[in-house]
Write a protein that holds these residues in place. Structure first.
Motif, PDB file in Angstrom:
ATOM      1  N   UNK A 115       0.817  -1.212   0.000  1.00 35.44           N
ATOM      2  CA  UNK A 115       0.000   0.000   0.000  1.00 35.44           C
ATOM      3  C   UNK A 115       0.852   1.262   0.000  1.00 35.44           C
ATOM      4  N   UNK A 116       2.135   1.098  -0.288  1.00 29.37           N
ATOM      5  CA  UNK A 116       2.999   2.266  -0.364  1.00 29.37           C
ATOM      6  C   UNK A 116       3.312   2.880   0.982  1.00 29.37           C
ATOM      7  N   UNK A 147      -2.540  -9.394   0.883  1.00 32.46           N
ATOM      8  CA  UNK A 147      -3.666  -9.704  -0.002  1.00 32.46           C
ATOM      9  C   UNK A 147      -4.397  -8.428  -0.404  1.00 32.46           C
ATOM     10  N   UNK A 148      -4.596  -7.537   0.560  1.00 35.50           N
ATOM     11  CA  UNK A 148      -5.245  -6.259   0.261  1.00 35.50           C
ATOM     12  C   UNK A 148      -4.416  -5.460  -0.732  1.00 35.50           C
ATOM     13  N   UNK A 174      -1.603  -5.488 -12.296  1.00 27.50           N
ATOM     14  CA  UNK A 174      -2.405  -6.706 -12.239  1.00 27.50           C
ATOM     15  C   UNK A 174      -3.396  -6.717 -11.074  1.00 27.50           C
ATOM     16  N   UNK A 175      -3.493  -5.619 -10.319  1.00 22.92           N
ATOM     17  CA  UNK A 175      -4.438  -5.585  -9.204  1.00 22.92           C
ATOM     18  C   UNK A 175      -5.872  -5.544  -9.725  1.00 22.92           C
ATOM     19  N   UNK A 176      -6.800  -5.980  -8.890  1.00 24.03           N
ATOM     20  CA  UNK A 176      -8.209  -5.936  -9.281  1.00 24.03           C
ATOM     21  C   UNK A 176      -8.666  -4.517  -9.578  1.00 24.03           C
ATOM     22  N   UNK A 177      -8.225  -3.575  -8.736  1.00 21.98           N
ATOM     23  CA  UNK A 177      -8.630  -2.183  -8.931  1.00 21.98           C
ATOM     24  C   UNK A 177      -8.186  -1.672 -10.292  1.00 21.98           C
TER      25      UNK A 177
END
Length: 241
Positions: free
Chosen positions: A1-2, A31-32, A42-45
């Motif tokens: 998450x940076x 996972x988040x 490739x993230x869902x967002x």
């Protein structure tokens, strides 16, 4: 998450149990990050934002987060906007939500005394290892080595949104320009995801965000530092000397 994430487990449990709790917590946060990162192609967002993933095919977590973001858009009169930058970015809710879920899981697993700190968004429960309430420092917005407030409690969600590290990066969604007026906003309440979103929304509002925060119902509390160095906070905020 940076951002850096730390975990303090204060219960007297076997070392192997504490290690497993810590690994489970960090696995969840990884996972988040994999699902919600705006930096990973490739993230869902990112895949949803590019139209490569249909919402109906998204994970339950992503759909739930987007539903919460829609509710927050209404609750903040549009100032919390996951599309404020022109692309899907629910980060203003996700970081606090992820830490809140981590804390909920620790509580359910039999570790009621802990502190989860996700880049300054902090969820504390119970007591420290010495039996004292947790103390949470709110960073001074002009001096990274100092605090402007210290909060004390045994069940607090504390989220801060500010411009002292990344500049005026929070966008006023009505104007499409960086929001100005508030240097730092800290929101305290029972849920870290909401606290994170409320703090972000208030920064986006600028100085009118102070009056908006004042109208939040109990138990929500806040502390604000303006661009002109005024410090304002709720009378019931658990401030300690």
């Amino acid at each position: 998450m940076g951002t850096a994430i730390s975990l303090d487990l204060a219960d007297e449990l076997p070392a192997a149990v504490l290690h497993e709790l810590a690994e489970d917590t960090f696995d969840w946060l990884r996972e988040v990050d994999a699902r919600f990162s705006t930096y990973r192609d490739d993230s869902e967002v990112c895949r949803l934002d590019r139209g490569e993933l249909a919402l109906a095919d998204a994970s339950d977590h992503l759909r739930a987060v987007l539903e919460c973001c829609a509710d927050l858009w209404s609750a903040t009169d549009g100032f919390f906007d996951a599309y404020a930058t022109g692309r899907l970015d629910p980060s203003g809710y996700v970081k606090g939500w992820a830490a809140q879920v981590a804390s909920d899981r620790l509580l359910a697993a039999g570790a009621p005394n802990h502190c989860v700190n996700a880049g300054g968004d902090v969820r504390v429960r119970g007591h420290t290892a010495t039996g004292e309430p947790w103390r949470i420092g709110v960073r001074h917005p002009w001096d990274p080595a100092a605090t402007c407030l210290v909060l004390t409690g045994t069940d607090l969600a504390v989220a801060t949104s500010g411009v002292y590290e990344r500049g005026h990066h929070v966008v006023d969604p009505r104007r499409g320009t960086p929001a100005v007026g508030l240097r730092s906003v800290t929101v305290v309440g029972p849920d870290l995801g909401l606290a994170d979103a409320y703090a972000t929304a208030a920064v986006a509002m600028g100085e009118p965000g102070i009056a908006w925060l004042d109208r939040l119902p109990t138990p929500w509390q806040h502390a604000v530092v303006t661009d002109t160095a005024r410090l304002l906070h709720s009378r019931t905020l658990p401030v300690t000397p």
